[in-house]
Design a protein around this motif. Structure first.
Motif, mmCIF file in Angstrom:
data_model
loop_
_atom_site.group_PDB
_atom_site.id
_atom_site.type_symbol
_atom_site.label_atom_id
_atom_site.label_comp_id
_atom_site.label_asym_id
_atom_site.label_seq_id
_atom_site.Cartn_x
_atom_site.Cartn_y
_atom_site.Cartn_z
ATOM 1 N N ALA A 146 126.490 53.499 -10.450
ATOM 2 C CA ALA A 146 127.218 54.491 -9.566
ATOM 3 C C ALA A 146 126.528 55.646 -9.544
ATOM 4 O O ALA A 146 126.905 56.852 -9.816
ATOM 5 C CB ALA A 146 128.390 54.928 -10.769
ATOM 6 N N GLU A 148 125.266 57.232 -6.765
ATOM 7 C CA GLU A 148 125.782 58.167 -5.856
ATOM 8 C C GLU A 148 126.475 59.516 -6.566
ATOM 9 O O GLU A 148 126.429 60.541 -5.872
ATOM 10 C CB GLU A 148 126.589 57.459 -4.773
ATOM 11 C CG GLU A 148 125.904 56.461 -4.049
ATOM 12 C CD GLU A 148 126.091 55.069 -4.554
ATOM 13 O OE1 GLU A 148 126.209 54.809 -5.806
ATOM 14 O OE2 GLU A 148 125.640 53.933 -3.865
ATOM 15 N N ASP A 161 118.739 54.583 -3.842
ATOM 16 C CA ASP A 161 119.916 53.333 -4.328
ATOM 17 C C ASP A 161 119.781 52.255 -3.452
ATOM 18 O O ASP A 161 119.389 52.644 -2.195
ATOM 19 C CB ASP A 161 121.039 53.992 -4.559
ATOM 20 C CG ASP A 161 122.181 53.300 -5.254
ATOM 21 O OD1 ASP A 161 121.629 52.154 -5.974
ATOM 22 O OD2 ASP A 161 123.427 53.354 -5.375
ATOM 23 N N VAL A 162 120.510 51.208 -3.762
ATOM 24 C CA VAL A 162 120.736 50.130 -2.933
ATOM 25 C C VAL A 162 121.747 50.622 -1.773
ATOM 26 O O VAL A 162 122.858 51.219 -2.014
ATOM 27 C CB VAL A 162 121.395 48.891 -3.726
ATOM 28 C CG1 VAL A 162 121.710 47.824 -2.813
ATOM 29 C CG2 VAL A 162 120.038 48.420 -4.673
ATOM 30 N N GLU A 164 123.895 48.975 1.578
ATOM 31 C CA GLU A 164 124.250 47.733 2.528
ATOM 32 C C GLU A 164 124.960 48.311 3.449
ATOM 33 O O GLU A 164 124.311 48.593 4.554
ATOM 34 C CB GLU A 164 125.218 46.786 1.440
ATOM 35 C CG GLU A 164 125.235 45.721 2.503
ATOM 36 C CD GLU A 164 126.148 44.708 1.878
ATOM 37 O OE1 GLU A 164 127.067 44.845 0.925
ATOM 38 O OE2 GLU A 164 126.611 43.559 2.350
ATOM 39 N N THR A 165 126.308 48.624 3.389
ATOM 40 C CA THR A 165 126.834 49.245 4.718
ATOM 41 C C THR A 165 126.905 50.836 4.943
ATOM 42 O O THR A 165 127.046 51.127 5.909
ATOM 43 C CB THR A 165 128.302 48.823 4.550
ATOM 44 O OG1 THR A 165 129.043 49.517 3.477
ATOM 45 C CG2 THR A 165 128.496 47.286 4.579
ATOM 46 N N GLY A 166 126.472 51.491 3.664
ATOM 47 C CA GLY A 166 126.297 53.109 3.783
ATOM 48 C C GLY A 166 127.629 53.551 3.415
ATOM 49 O O GLY A 166 127.926 54.820 3.094
ATOM 50 N N THR A 167 128.610 52.594 3.197
ATOM 51 C CA THR A 167 130.131 53.304 2.948
ATOM 52 C C THR A 167 130.205 54.203 1.688
ATOM 53 O O THR A 167 130.749 55.401 1.486
ATOM 54 C CB THR A 167 131.196 51.987 2.894
ATOM 55 O OG1 THR A 167 130.982 51.169 3.754
ATOM 56 C CG2 THR A 167 132.341 52.667 2.647
ATOM 57 N N THR A 168 129.325 53.608 0.401
ATOM 58 C CA THR A 168 129.336 54.274 -0.782
ATOM 59 C C THR A 168 128.629 55.540 -0.787
ATOM 60 O O THR A 168 129.219 56.712 -1.392
ATOM 61 C CB THR A 168 128.610 53.429 -1.996
ATOM 62 O OG1 THR A 168 129.171 52.249 -1.620
ATOM 63 C CG2 THR A 168 128.925 53.816 -3.291
HETATM 64 O O1 LIG Z 1 126.349 50.448 1.263
HETATM 65 P P1 LIG Z 1 127.287 49.916 0.459
HETATM 66 O O2 LIG Z 1 127.885 48.716 1.379
HETATM 67 O O3 LIG Z 1 128.430 50.827 0.015
HETATM 68 O O4 LIG Z 1 126.891 49.174 -0.826
HETATM 69 C C1 LIG Z 1 126.074 49.783 -1.839
HETATM 70 C C2 LIG Z 1 126.503 50.003 -3.011
HETATM 71 O O5 LIG Z 1 127.021 48.829 -3.655
HETATM 72 C C3 LIG Z 1 126.202 48.854 -4.901
HETATM 73 O O6 LIG Z 1 126.999 49.303 -5.971
HETATM 74 P P2 LIG Z 1 127.775 48.113 -6.942
HETATM 75 O O7 LIG Z 1 128.964 47.958 -6.444
HETATM 76 O O8 LIG Z 1 126.841 47.215 -7.185
HETATM 77 O O9 LIG Z 1 127.746 49.107 -8.378
HETATM 78 P P3 LIG Z 1 126.401 49.695 -9.078
HETATM 79 O O10 LIG Z 1 126.383 51.044 -8.378
HETATM 80 O O11 LIG Z 1 127.448 50.380 -10.370
HETATM 81 O O12 LIG Z 1 125.926 48.767 -9.428
HETATM 82 C C4 LIG Z 1 125.162 49.853 -4.706
HETATM 83 O O13 LIG Z 1 124.630 50.250 -5.925
HETATM 84 C C5 LIG Z 1 125.741 50.928 -3.929
HETATM 85 O O14 LIG Z 1 126.492 51.760 -4.506
#
Ligand SMILES: O=P(O)(O)OC[C@H]1O[C@H](OP(=O)(O)OP(=O)(O)O)[C@H](O)[C@@H]1O
Ligand SMILES: Nc1ncnc2c1ncn2[C@@H]1O[C@H](COP(=O)(O)OP(=O)(O)OP(=O)(O)O)[C@@H](O)[C@H]1O
Length: 216
Positions: A146, A148, A161-162, A164-168
């Motif tokens: 978490a 973000e 951070d990781v 993928e879609t950028g939604t978070t």
């Molecule tokens: O770009 P997005 O499609 O929104 O995906 C990215 C998000 O997903 C992952 O979190 P995860 O669900 O693994 O939880 P974590 O942050 O607690 O590891 C990653 O750490 C980002 O928060």
């Protein structure tokens, strides 16, 4: 017997198990199962945290593993010392990128502006390596997840951070800065012996004792 590490949870877990099942390997029936033996293929599967998989493979206790490229580089970096796990092939799922982001209103638009800032991440090894290579001095704030939310709660000025879609990121009011530090996907890893240490005279080529963690 072949011993294979498979992610036990997270986004890589289901596609990895599906890929193995489609390839004809027996897979676990319940997410509570820690290991499964497949007698037809004389293979044992161990269900482990993706973050730990390269550690087991580098240590030589498991033959191969499925993890993320970012996880491999974070947990078993090839620093020229001792054994490492190396990428054998990419598997075509679990694609993501590892990127910087900052609050939209922060005024931080470029990677260079991260100097002297606090950057939160769950991948401190990857982040420190990038900062060092880029000549940027910044404080790394290590979090477990978490990430973000770290800016909003005042423990960091930016995150790495990781994505993928950028939604978070968007939901947290962050915007992306610069190019990806790394692009990642699920990969298969295997062990590679030490690169720089001298071979022990008592170890013949292929000796089992020479590939045990204790001998490195
Ligand atoms: O770009 P997005 O499609 O929104 O995906 C990215 C998000 O997903 C992952 O979190 P995860 O669900 O693994 O939880 P974590 O942050 O607690 O590891 C990653 O750490 C980002 O928060
Ligand atoms: N949308 C996504 N969110 C998170 N990880 C993703 C995503 N897409 C691909 N991945 C990859 O999945 C792996 C992360 O797995 P996992 O979700 O178990 O991580 P984690 O939550 O950080 O793990 P842990 O809780 O063990 O610290 C990484 O290799 C990452 O690049």
């Amino acid at each position: 017997m072949l011993r294979i590490a498979v992610p036990n949870k997270g986004v890589l877990s289901e596609p990895a198990a599906e890929m193995l099942a489609e390839s004809g390997y027996r897979q676990r029936r319940s997410t509570k199962d820690l290991a499964v033996y497949d007698p037809d293929n004389d293979t044992e599967f161990f269900y482990l945290r993706p973050r730990d998989i390269a550690v087991y493979v580098a240590a030589g206790t498991l033959d191969v593993g499925i993890t993320g490229r970012d996880m491999l580089l974070e947990t078993a970096p090839d620093d020229g010392e001792g054994p490492v796990a190396v990428e054998v092939m990419s598997l075509g799922f679990g694609r993501s990128s590892f990127r910087f982001a900052s609050p939209v209103e922060s005024g931080i638009e470029k990677v260079e502006q991260l100097a002297r800032k606090r950057i939160a991440t769950a991948y401190p090894v990857l982040l420190r390596r990038f900062l060092e290579e880029s000549g940027i001095e910044a404080d790394v704030v290590k979090l477990d997840g978490a990430v973000e939310t770290a800016c909003r709660l005042g423990v960091a000025d930016a995150v790495c951070d990781v994505v993928e879609t950028g939604t978070t990121l968007r939901a947290a009011g962050l915007h992306i800065i610069g190019e990806p530090v790394l692009t990642s996907e699920a990969i298969m890893v295997r062990r590679e012996g030490p690169r720089r240490s001298r071979p022990s005279p008592s170890c013949g080529a292929g000796s089992r004792a020479c590939s045990s963690p204790a001998s490195t």
